[in-house]
Design an enzyme around this catalytic site. Structure first.
Site, PDB file in Angstrom:
ATOM      1  NE  ARG A   1     -14.806   0.233   4.902  1.00 55.74           N
ATOM      2  CZ  ARG A   1     -13.803   0.382   4.029  1.00 55.74           C
ATOM      3  NH1 ARG A   1     -13.084   1.479   4.013  1.00 55.74           N
ATOM      4  NH2 ARG A   1     -13.517  -0.594   3.173  1.00 55.74           N
TER       5      ARG A   1
ATOM      6  CG  ASN B   1     -11.794  -3.289   5.500  1.00 56.26           C
ATOM      7  OD1 ASN B   1     -11.072  -3.714   4.611  1.00 56.26           O
ATOM      8  ND2 ASN B   1     -13.103  -3.102   5.346  1.00 56.26           N
TER       9      ASN B   1
ATOM     10  CB  SER C   1      -9.457   4.433   3.408  1.00 60.70           C
ATOM     11  OG  SER C   1      -9.934   3.508   2.477  1.00 60.70           O
TER      12      SER C   1
ATOM     13  N   GLY D   1      -7.582  -5.430   0.856  1.00 66.64           N
ATOM     14  CA  GLY D   1      -7.292  -4.552  -0.285  1.00 66.64           C
ATOM     15  C   GLY D   1      -7.861  -5.164  -1.552  1.00 66.64           C
TER      16      GLY D   1
END
Lengths: 516, 516
Positions: free
Chosen positions: B134, B156, B161, B410
Site C-alpha cells: 500500500r 508499506n 491493512s 507503523g
C-alpha cells in the site's frame, strides 16, 4: 428419528476444539451482523452511554437434529394457516364473539378491541391487511411412541421476529459444516453432520417480499401532488434486537428499492399525521432529519405495540388508533393481532365445538390439509367454571402435565405444572377466562446442544427446540387473498431447566437444523 | 479542486440530522462488519472477560473531497511501484548496502537482517515472494499553488491493512448518498454529494486474489502423500482490527475455496513444523482443534511481526526465522519487509545520487511513468553529520517545516517540527542514521469532516486525509514478475491537531472519497 441420535450428539469437544469453535462463532456472528445490543445486565448504560456496542446473538454451537417429517409437515400447512388467520381476522363477528368474552379478564385485549371499535365507527379506509406470520411448533413424542408428531405452541400474528437472525444462524452452521473448503474440520467428524446442511432459509427474502407486495398494492399516492411512498417500521425504543429488523429493511431498500424508516412508538404522534382535509386518510411521515421531504406511508410494520408494556400511557393507545385509522396497510391490523389470542387457538382446537371452524374458514382447502392442520393442535381448554379445563388445572396431578397461558402473545408469562392450581386460586374466578390451559408438549428427552450466550458464556445442556415457520399473506376485506407465501424458518433452543423461551430475554438461543 | 470547496463542506447538520446520521452509521457499521473490538480504555477486560463485544470502526460521517487528478495519479503508478519494490527486495546487494548502514542505529532492522543472513547461509528454498503493498500519499498544495500534487508518505511492504474496512466505508458512504432509494435524504442536499459516489473500491477481491495467486503458484504438496494446502494468517494476539482481516480470509474461503487459518505469533512454534527429513522444507500447520489433519502452508500472510513490539523475546525471532526458512511463500519476506525502510525511500528520492535508481530498477518502464513516480517523492534527507539533512533538522526555523521518521513502518514514532532539534541532540550522533528527515507535506488548509469514534463520540474538525493505494505483486527471485495488479484504496482522515495517524490507535478515522 428417535432418541438414539442423541447418544453421541453433539460430539464431545476437546478444549482446543471448543476454543476454536467458540472463537469462530463469536467472530463470524459479529462479522455477519448476527448480533444484538448487549443487555444492561452485561454492559450497563453508564459504560456505553452512546450505545455503540454489539455482541453475538445467543446461538447454539451445533445445529439441532429435527425430524424431517415434522419439518415438512409444518412447511406444507403454512399457506393454509396463513389463509386461516387472514379469514379469521376479517370475520369481525366471529372474532368479536370471542374477544368480547375476554374483555373483562384482559385489559390489553379490551383496549385493542376499543381501538378497532373506534376506527370501525369512523369507517376503515384501507381494505388490505398484511400478515407476516410465524407458526411455532415443538415435536411431540410421548414415551413409547415411535415417531414425533408436530404440536403447535402458538401462532404469531404480530412482530414475528428472528427471520433475519435465523437465516444468519443457518448460514453460520452451514459455514461451520463446510470450512475449511475441502477439509471441513470446524466440527469433529460425526455421521449426522456429514453433508447434512441446514435446509435453505429464505426468511429474509420472503418477509421482505411480503412487505414489498403490500407496498405495491397500496397503489399511488393519495395526494394530487403525489408524495414519495415508504414503509414504516414501528419499533420499541432501545430495541436490542434491531439487527434482526435491519435484515428486512436492508433487503427492502437495496433489493426492492423501497424507502424504509424506523419510528419508535413514542414518536408516532410527533412525526406522522393524517391531513383532516383528505378523506382517504393517507398517513404522512415527516422525517425529523429532513422535514421538507414528507413521505406517504403505504405499510406499517409493527415490531412494537405487541404487548401491554408498549402502551405505558393513554397517548400510546391514541397513537395506535391513529395508525389504525390511516390508509396505510397495517402489518398487522388490530383484528389480525387479536386473532393471535390463545383463546382463538383454543376455540379452533376444541373437539366438542358445534361448528367445524377449520372447514368453515377454509372452504376451498382439501380435507387432507385441514386434517394436517388439526393434527398440530395440542389438547387445550378454556377455564369456564364447570368445564374440563378447570378440572385439569386445579387437580395437581393433572396440572403437572399442563401449561397455563395468557391470551396475549410474547413469552415470559406462562404458568407451568404444579404452580397452576395455586396461581388460579390466587386470582378472582372471573379472570380465569383470560387464560388457556394447554397440555404440555413432550419433546425428545435426550436432546442436547451447546450454547454461546451473548456474554460469551458457553453452556452444554439438555435442550428443547421450538420450530417457527414463516408465512406472508396479503388479503382484502372482501375475502380476496392477494398474496400467500411460505418461506423461511426459525429454530430456538433453550435449556431444559428453563420453561420460558424468549431469545431476546436471554433464556434461549438461535439454532438451525439438521433434518433426520 | 481548491479550498473553496470546503467553504460549506461538509454541510452543517441540524441536531435531528446529526442524530439520524450518527445512529444510521452506528448500526450500519455493526450490521456490515465495519467494526473493531473496543479498546480497553473504553471497555476494560474485566467487563468483557470473554471478549465478545464489538463497536463501529472509527469512521467519518461524510466522504472527503479528494483531487481527482491526484487520485488518478496514484492509481496509475501503483503497478510500477509494485514492480519497483519487488525488484528492490530481490536485489540483496543493493538493499544490503543500505541496511548494513542502519544496523548500528536500529536493533530491529539489525535483527531482521540477521534472520535473512541465517536463512541465506542455509539457502532459501522458495523462489517466489508475494507483496500486498500500500502506497500512502497526502495531496500537497503549498499556499499559492493552484493544484494539489501527490506526495508519498510511505510505502508499506508488510501488513498493509484496512483494505477490508476501507471497502466497507466506501459502501457505507455510497448507501448514505443513495438512501432512501429515489429520495436520498440521509445527507442534507449538497452539490458536491449529488450523484458523486466514491470510486469503486476493489481492495478485498484484489488483496485476496493476490494471496490466491500465490497459493496456486506454490504448486502441489511437497510430500509423497500430499497434504491439503492452506494459507496461514500470522496475527497479533488480541488483535482489535480482526474484522478487517476477516474480509480477506472470508473471501479466500468462500470465493477462492482456499483454507485459511489464523495463528498468533506466540503460537507459531507450537503448531507449525518443518520436517527435517524433507529438503524442500514444507511448512506444516497442525490445527490444535484437529491434530489429525495437518495442512501444508503455501503462503504466510503477516499481519503481525511488523514492529519491534511483536518480538518480545528471542523465541519470537526464532519463530520468524522458522517461517522464513520454510518453503511457504512469504507475504512479505524479510527482504521485502526491509525494502519498506524509510531509508530506502530516501535513497530513491535523493536528487544527488550517482545512479538513477528508478531507471535502474525499472528498465522496461516508460520515462513518463518513472517521472510520475519521482513526482511523488517529497524532499527527504539522511542525517549524515555533514549533510543537508542535519542542517535542516538542527535549525529550528527549517525544522519547523519537517518531520523526523524512524526507518521502521507503523505510525506513532514520528517527531514533528520544533521537537526535532532537541530530540536529535538528546541522542548520540551515531544513532541519527536511524532517522530520515522529510519535508512536511502541506495538505489543504480548510478541509473539514465529522468523525464518529469507536466509543460513540462525534467530533467535527479541520482534518488531514491520507490516501493509500493497494497493489499486489508476486515475483520470482530470478526477476520474473508473475502477477502484478492494482486495486482498491484507503482514505484515512485525522483531526488536524493530531500529528499521528494510526486508525487502530484511535487517532484517525476511516473515510471514503468524493473525487473533485
Amino acid at each position: 428419528m428417535d432418541d438414539s441420535v442423541y447418544a453421541n450428539y453433539p460430539p464431545p469437544l476437546t478444549p482446543e476444539q471448543q476454543e476454536y469453535l467458540v472463537s469462530t462463532v463469536k467472530t463470524w456472528a459479529l462479522h455477519h451482523g448476527l448480533c444484538v445490543r448487549p443487555a444492561p445486565t452485561f454492559i450497563d448504560k453508564e459504560k456505553d452511554p452512546q450505545g455503540v456496542l454489539a455482541t453475538n446473538a445467543p446461538v447454539t454451537l451445533f445445529p439441532s437434529p429435527f425430524p424431517k417429517s415434522a419439518f415438512e409437515h409444518a412447511v406444507a400447512i403454512q399457506k393454509a394457516y396463513n389463509e386461516l388467520y387472514a379469514r379469521i381476522a376479517r370475520d369481525e363477528a366471529w372474532l368479536g364473539k370471542i374477544i368480547e368474552d375476554l374483555i373483562d379478564a384482559d385489559d390489553f385485549v379490551a383496549n385493542l378491541w376499543k381501538v378497532h371499535l373506534a376506527v370501525k365507527s369512523e369507517g376503515y379506509v384501507q381494505p388490505l391487511s398484511l400478515g407476516l406470520f410465524r407458526s411455532d411448533y415443538i415435536p411431540h413424542r410421548p414415551p413409547g411412541s415411535a415417531e414425533s408428531s408436530l404440536r403447535q405452541v402458538e401462532f404469531n400474528t404480530i412482530s414475528s421476529s428472528f427471520g433475519g437472525l435465523s437465516a444468519l444462524v443457518a448460514a453460520l452452521h452451514t459455514d461451520l459444516l463446510s470450512l475449511p473448503p475441502g477439509n471441513p474440520i470446524a466440527y469433529p467428524p460425526h455421521p449426522i453432520l456429514k453433508g447434512n446442511n441446514p435446509p435453505e432459509n429464505t426468511a429474509v427474502p420472503t418477509l421482505a417480499n411480503g412487505l414489498a407486495d403490500a407496498h405495491k398494492a397500496y397503489g399511488p399516492s393519495k395526494f394530487d401532488s403525489p408524495l414519495p411512498l415508504c414503509i414504516l417500521f414501528i419499533v420499541q425504543a432501545g430495541e436490542r434486537n434491531l439487527f434482526d429488523q435491519l435484515e428486512l429493511s436492508t433487503r427492502l431498500a437495496t433489493f426492492h428499492k423501497i424507502p424504509v424508516f424506523r419510528l419508535a412508538t413514542a414518536d408516532i404522534q410527533n412525526h406522522t399525521s393524517i391531513p383532516p382535509s383528505n378523506p382517504s386518510r393517507p398517513l404522512i411521515y415527516t422525517p425529523p432529519h429532513s422535514p421538507s421531504t414528507p413521505f406517504e406511508v403505504t405499510t406499517i410494520y409493527l415490531r412494537g405495540f405487541y404487548g401491554p408494556g408498549d402502551y405505558p400511557n393513554p397517548a400510546t393507545w391514541a397513537a395506535r388508533t391513529h395508525l389504525e385509522r390511516s390508509a396505510a396497510i397495517k402489518c398487522p391490523s388490530v383484528l389480525s393481532q387479536l386473532s393471535g389470542c390463545k383463546k382463538v387457538q383454543q376455540v379452533l382446537a376444541d373437539p366438542n365445538a358445534d361448528t367445524d371452524h377449520l372447514a368453515h374458514f377454509l372452504p376451498n382447502t382439501d380435507a387432507q390439509t385441514i386434517a394436517k392442520i388439526r393434527a398440530t393442535f395440542a389438547p387445550q381448554y378454556d377455564l369456564s367454571t364447570s368445564g374440563r379445563g378447570c378440572e385439569l388445572a386445579l387437580n395437581p396431578s393433572t396440572a403437572a402435565n399442563h401449561v397455563l397461558k395468557p391470551q396475549r402473545e410474547g413469552g415470559g408469562n406462562n404458568i407451568y405444572r404444579d404452580a397452576i392450581p395455586g396461581f388460579l386460586r390466587s386470582m378472582p374466578e372471573k379472570d380465569w377466562k383470560g387464560w388457556i390451559l394447554m397440555e404440555l408438549i413432550q419433546p425428545p428427552e435426550a436432546a442436547r446442544n451447546m450454547m454461546l450466550r451473548s456474554d460469551g458464556e458457553v453452556l452444554s445442556r439438555h435442550v428443547i427446540s421450538e420450530l417457527g415457520v414463516f408465512g406472508t399473506v396479503l388479503w382484502r376485506d372482501d375475502g380476496e387473498i392477494v398474496h400467500n407465501k411460505q418461506g423461511g424458518w426459525l429454530l430456538r433452543t433453550k435449556g431444559k431447566e428453563s420453561d420460558e423461551g424468549g431469545v431476546a430475554a436471554g433464556f434461549s438461543s438461535l439454532d438451525s437444523i439438521v433434518l433426520l
